[in-house]
Design an enzyme around this catalytic site. Structure first.
Site, PDB file in Angstrom:
ATOM      1  CG  ASP A 287      -1.951   0.997   1.315  1.00  0.00           C
ATOM      2  OD1 ASP A 287      -2.060   1.788   0.366  1.00  0.00           O
ATOM      3  OD2 ASP A 287      -2.670   1.027   2.331  1.00  0.00           O
TER       4      ASP A 287
ATOM      5  CE  LYS B 167      -3.120   5.024   1.254  1.00  0.00           C
ATOM      6  NZ  LYS B 167      -2.617   3.952   2.149  1.00  0.00           N
TER       7      LYS B 167
ATOM      8  CG  ASP C  86       7.363  12.691  -6.927  1.00  0.00           C
ATOM      9  OD1 ASP C  86       7.307  13.555  -7.824  1.00  0.00           O
ATOM     10  OD2 ASP C  86       8.088  12.814  -5.917  1.00  0.00           O
TER      11      ASP C  86
END
Ligand code: 5BU
EC number: 4.1.1.23
Length: 271
Positions: A90, A92, A95
């Site tokens: 996880d 996430k 960028d």
């Protein structure tokens, strides 16, 4: 689409991680993902070994482990083979494409080398999928976009959610689905019968409504039956605060969530 069985949906995907997850759920009869948010290698592996028989997926936050080493990854992979589950980091990502490709493949954790599935915020635009896909797609990995979140006051709503779905539609070979709170954003715009996305849903609990930091819980029945989601993600509802872990209670809770999630799914496909 959500009335189809997991097994029937395997053929609607070309991505190998999506196919593997759907087949596994059908074979093992579980739509439970346990989120193992503890900070020591020993507790992490102990919990995973305890819940392994009941889960389709183990969700990790590998950067919170204090004593991370390569052996942890080896042991995690051994548990994945022993109990037949996939691994979801996880992470996430959020960028530009070039940076996330490096974060995904390099550094201490080398996430792409062991996580079948990872996720990303759509906020940077399609370049984030291109960056992650350049690493993950050749390895047969799958990506989930965060089109919604479980927390109070989050900004992933409305047009943002719809744009995330459009980004996924442009990249169906690598984007296998969403972290979302319901299937609604797909239904409204579903384009053809062959489209199938996985919906994985955090913020699932049975005994509490939330925590003091914005988390909000819904029951497995609400998430799977009423909202048409595919995988329930449960953390503290199974292992409490992660201190003084009581293995038999962890196992009992995992079986309880598994049963609730699976019954809601059976009722859903029964229509
Ligand atoms: P909990 O202990 O069941 O509340 O843990 C939920 C997990 O799901 C935790 O690892 C979060 O990082 C993760 N999560 C979430 O709770 N809500 C979200 O919207 C997203 C992830 Br995205």
């Amino acid at each position: 689409m959500s009335r189809l069985s997991y097994g029937h949906r395997v053929e609607l995907h070309s991505n190998s991680a999506a196919k593997a997850l759907l087949s596994l759920m059908e074979r093992k009869k579980t739509n439970l993902c346990v989120s193992v948010d503890v900070t020591s290698k020993a507790s992490f592996l102990t919990i995973i070994d305890a819940v392994g028989p009941d889960v389709c997926l183990v969700k990790t936050h590998i950067d919170i482990i204090e004593d991370f080493d390569q052996d942890l990854i080896t042991k995690l992979q051994e548990l994945s083979a022993k109990h037949d589950f996939l691994i979801f980091e996880d992470r996430k990502f959020a960028d530009i494409g070039n940076t996330v490709a490096l974060q995904y493949s390099q550094g201490v954790h080398k996430i792409a080398s062991w996580a079948h599935i990872t996720n990303a915020h759509p906020v940077p635009g399609p370049g984030i999928i291109a960056g992650l896909g350049s690493v993950g797609h050749p390895l047969g990995r799958g990506l989930l976009l965060l089109s919604e979140m479980s927390t109070k006051g989050n900004l992933a709503t409305g047009l943002y959610t719809e744009s995330a779905v459009e980004m996924a539609r442009q990249n169906r070979d690598f984007v296998i689905g969403f972290i979302a709170m319901s299937r609604d954003s797909l239904h409204q715009k579903e384009k053809d019968d062959s489209e199938d996305f996985l919906i994985l849903t955090p913020g699932v609990g049975l005994d509490t409504y939330g925590d003091t930091m914005g988390q909000q819980y819904k029951t497995p029945y609400e998430v799977v039956f009423n909202r048409g989601c595919d995988v329930i993600i449960v953390g503290r509802g199974i292992y409490g605060d992660g201190k003084n872990i009581d293995i038999s209670s962890v196992q009992t809770q995992a079986k309880r969530f598994r049963q609730e999630g699976w019954n809601a799914y059976l009722k859903r496909i029964d229509g």
